[in-house]
Motif scaffolding. Structure first.
Motif, PDB file in Angstrom:
ATOM      1  N   SER A 154       1.078  -1.211  -0.306  1.00  0.00           N
ATOM      2  CA  SER A 154       0.131  -0.284   0.216  1.00  0.00           C
ATOM      3  C   SER A 154       0.985   1.149  -0.033  1.00  0.00           C
ATOM      4  O   SER A 154       0.564   2.379  -0.662  1.00  0.00           O
ATOM      5  CB  SER A 154      -1.086   0.152   1.661  1.00  0.00           C
ATOM      6  N   LEU A 155       1.901   1.369   0.731  1.00  0.00           N
ATOM      7  CA  LEU A 155       2.589   2.504   1.192  1.00  0.00           C
ATOM      8  C   LEU A 155       3.740   2.415  -1.012  1.00  0.00           C
ATOM      9  O   LEU A 155       3.693   4.048  -0.901  1.00  0.00           O
ATOM     10  CB  LEU A 155       3.631   2.085   2.207  1.00  0.00           C
ATOM     11  N   LEU A 156       3.939   1.673  -1.279  1.00  0.00           N
ATOM     12  CA  LEU A 156       4.655   2.272  -2.394  1.00  0.00           C
ATOM     13  C   LEU A 156       3.758   1.996  -3.788  1.00  0.00           C
ATOM     14  O   LEU A 156       4.821   2.492  -4.526  1.00  0.00           O
ATOM     15  CB  LEU A 156       5.557   0.909  -2.689  1.00  0.00           C
ATOM     16  N   SER A 157       2.468   1.491  -3.826  1.00  0.00           N
ATOM     17  CA  SER A 157       1.766   1.495  -4.933  1.00  0.00           C
ATOM     18  C   SER A 157       1.434   2.996  -5.476  1.00  0.00           C
ATOM     19  O   SER A 157       1.746   2.834  -6.992  1.00  0.00           O
ATOM     20  CB  SER A 157       0.139   1.089  -4.294  1.00  0.00           C
ATOM     21  N   GLU A 159       4.407   5.807  -6.031  1.00  0.00           N
ATOM     22  CA  GLU A 159       5.650   5.489  -6.376  1.00  0.00           C
ATOM     23  C   GLU A 159       6.736   4.285  -7.047  1.00  0.00           C
ATOM     24  O   GLU A 159       7.202   5.190  -7.936  1.00  0.00           O
ATOM     25  CB  GLU A 159       6.384   6.399  -5.331  1.00  0.00           C
ATOM     26  N   GLU A 160       6.176   3.348  -7.056  1.00  0.00           N
ATOM     27  CA  GLU A 160       6.696   2.030  -6.826  1.00  0.00           C
ATOM     28  C   GLU A 160       5.574   1.342  -7.723  1.00  0.00           C
ATOM     29  O   GLU A 160       5.257   0.189  -7.045  1.00  0.00           O
ATOM     30  CB  GLU A 160       7.960   1.975  -5.998  1.00  0.00           C
ATOM     31  N   LEU A 165       2.731  -5.004  -6.162  1.00  0.00           N
ATOM     32  CA  LEU A 165       2.307  -5.666  -7.102  1.00  0.00           C
ATOM     33  C   LEU A 165       3.168  -6.686  -6.747  1.00  0.00           C
ATOM     34  O   LEU A 165       2.114  -7.284  -6.293  1.00  0.00           O
ATOM     35  CB  LEU A 165       2.081  -5.377  -8.600  1.00  0.00           C
ATOM     36  N   VAL A 166       3.902  -6.674  -6.413  1.00  0.00           N
ATOM     37  CA  VAL A 166       4.624  -7.735  -5.817  1.00  0.00           C
ATOM     38  C   VAL A 166       3.989  -8.284  -4.640  1.00  0.00           C
ATOM     39  O   VAL A 166       4.014  -9.882  -4.066  1.00  0.00           O
ATOM     40  CB  VAL A 166       6.189  -8.648  -6.178  1.00  0.00           C
ATOM     41  N   ALA A 193      -4.301  -1.016 -13.526  1.00  0.00           N
ATOM     42  CA  ALA A 193      -4.696  -0.018 -14.146  1.00  0.00           C
ATOM     43  C   ALA A 193      -4.003   1.230 -14.668  1.00  0.00           C
ATOM     44  O   ALA A 193      -4.172   1.538 -15.489  1.00  0.00           O
ATOM     45  CB  ALA A 193      -6.672   0.853 -13.504  1.00  0.00           C
ATOM     46  N   MET A 194      -3.755   1.656 -13.573  1.00  0.00           N
ATOM     47  CA  MET A 194      -2.739   2.558 -13.249  1.00  0.00           C
ATOM     48  C   MET A 194      -1.881   2.447 -14.196  1.00  0.00           C
ATOM     49  O   MET A 194      -1.181   3.886 -14.843  1.00  0.00           O
ATOM     50  CB  MET A 194      -2.500   3.121 -11.750  1.00  0.00           C
TER      51      MET A 194
END
Length: 463
Positions: A154-157, A159-160, A165-166, A193-194
């Motif tokens: 959730s935190l990386l969604s 910027e990374e 997703l991994v 989607a993004m």
């Protein structure tokens, strides 16, 4: 066997909560036992058991009280400290977590996780990800690793997204069939989607609908799903979309297609809007929705400038505006204005002036401030995920349609009804090579301006 034991434990907890004389049962249970009971209830909720939500509230209260009373001796059992971290990553009270962590003596890695969780709970995502980045969730016990993977994902969604997703896949692998998997799938839909990853978007959407369609958080999935279908319309076939929605019950499917039709019409995706509106009208199992005013409206929006005018007028006249939201009534008014302008007769020829007539002064430029103006409404067409069946997240405010004096769509509709002379200064006459002084050319210019107006209306309408 484990499930039966947990069910008996929950019964004992609720008995203790309701009868102070047996309150010793709560104190006798270890923190990890209380947190496991809470997780079981949350998993039932994710699977669609909304009746378990009051039980969750009571258990959260009991878990919080027990953790606030923990001491150093409690954390000699590593399961209790892991339970504290799981409670925190489940959205627990940050003050309770901080207080309990200050009393514990644990290994450096566990302390680092605790610090990252506290930063996460206190709204410091940059600090949280910096602290948690080196920690691999797959090396931790599954109960703790699953939640850590979900939080890191959730935190990386933003910027990374690829790394996020991994991590969300790891969360699902470590905790299948749970609230963790429900949240991981729901977030994966939006990230895919993004990223423009249509295959991943379709797979995650299919898995979510198969397993968690009745979750109280499914309205958030619906938001991501509708946005993703519109964003990826060039990559997702209508057959694939139909495969996903066919797993929904007819009412949910209808509302999903209504929402897609509206968004697609606003974004000018006429083919997608027409397809979705037709699917909403057609319904399933022999139950059609031809009289649904929203389906009629969205189908009309997709054909208002390209369909047979008489057919469009007939559709618009069938719509009961009293059953539409404020935003959709504005769309209806604009569509009617545009359809009317497309069949308006050309202006009469002006009387020929004698060659010696005095040259008239040009008309005064219309004051742009006199144009209708209004504030953009946040109306969402009154379209929930499904009426009365799929509630918003329990912490979300009640939905409603804010009142507005005049929406942008209404302003454009008013301008459209006044003809080309009412165009705002920001909409100049199109460069067409036509002669405005010729009545036929003037009619063509006017019609094209109306098409520009409908584009402006759709672009300004609330999504």
């Amino acid at each position: 066997m484990r499930r039966a034991v947990l069910h008996r434990m929950i019964g004992l907890l609720l008995l203790a909560a309701g009868n102070p004389s047996v309150g010793f049962a709560q104190d006798a249970l270890q923190p990890y036992q209380l947190v496991r009971s809470l997780q079981l209830v949350q998993d039932r909720i994710a699977a669609g058991d909304h009746a378990a939500m009051p039980m969750q509230a009571k258990l959260l209260e009991m878990v919080d009280a027990r953790l606030r009373d923990t001491g150093a001796d409690d954390f000699k059992d590593p399961r209790n400290f892991r339970a504290l971290l799981v409670y925190g990553m489940s959205g627990g009270n940050p003050l309770t977590v901080e207080t309990a962590v200050s009393r514990a003596t644990v290994a450096p890695e566990e302390l680092a996780i605790a610090k990252g969780v506290i930063s996460y709970l206190n709204g410091r995502p940059a600090d949280a990800i910096e602290t948690l980045r080196p920690i691999d969730p797959m090396t931790l016990p599954s109960d703790l690793g699953a939640f850590l993977a979900l939080v890191k994902g959730s935190l990386l969604s933003g910027e990374e997204p690829a790394a996020a997703l991994v991590l969300l896949d790891e969360a699902r692998l470590l905790s299948p069939g749970t609230l963790v998997e429900e949240a991981a799938l729901r977030r994966s839909v939006g990230i895919a989607a993004m990223q423009g990853d249509a295959a991943r978007f379709a797979l995650a959407s299919t898995q979510y609908v198969e397993r968690y369609l009745y979750s109280p958080y499914a309205s958030q999935f619906a938001d991501s799903f509708v946005s993703g279908v519109v964003a990826l319309h060039m990559s997702i076939s209508q057959d694939k979309l139909g495969d996903i929605t066919s797993m929904m019950d007819p009412e949910r499917e209808k509302v999903i297609y209504l929402r897609i039709a509206r968004r697609a019409a606003i974004d000018g995706l006429n083919d997608l809007s027409a397809f979705a509106a037709a699917r909403a009208e057609r319904g399933r199992d022999g139950i059609g929705n031809q009289d649904d005013p929203r389906a009629l409206l969205y189908a009309s929006l997709s054909t208002v400038t390209s369909g047979t005018v008489d057919d469009v007028h007939a559709k618009l006249d069938r719509i009961d505006r009293g059953k539409l939201s404020d935003g959709d009534r504005a769309l209806l008014d604009a569509a009617r204005a545009i359809a009317g302008e497309l069949v308006a007769p050309p202006a009469a020829l002006p009387a020929r002036k004698p060659a010696f007539a005095a040259v008239e002064q040009p008309p005064a430029v219309e004051n742009p401030s006199a144009q209708p103006s209004g504030q953009q409404t946040s109306d969402e067409a009154g379209l929930p995920l499904v009426e009365g069946a799929m509630p918003e997240q329990s912490t979300a405010p009640a939905s409603g349609e804010p009142a507005a004096s005049m929406s942008n769509a209404t302003a454009v509709a008013a301008a459209a009804s006044d003809g080309a002379a009412a165009l705002p200064a920001s909409a100049p006459a199109p460069a067409t090579g036509l002669n405005p002084s010729d009545p036929t050319d003037a009619a063509m210019i006017k019609a094209r301006r109306q098409l520009d107006l409908i584009d402006q209306m759709l672009g300004a309408a609330p999504r």
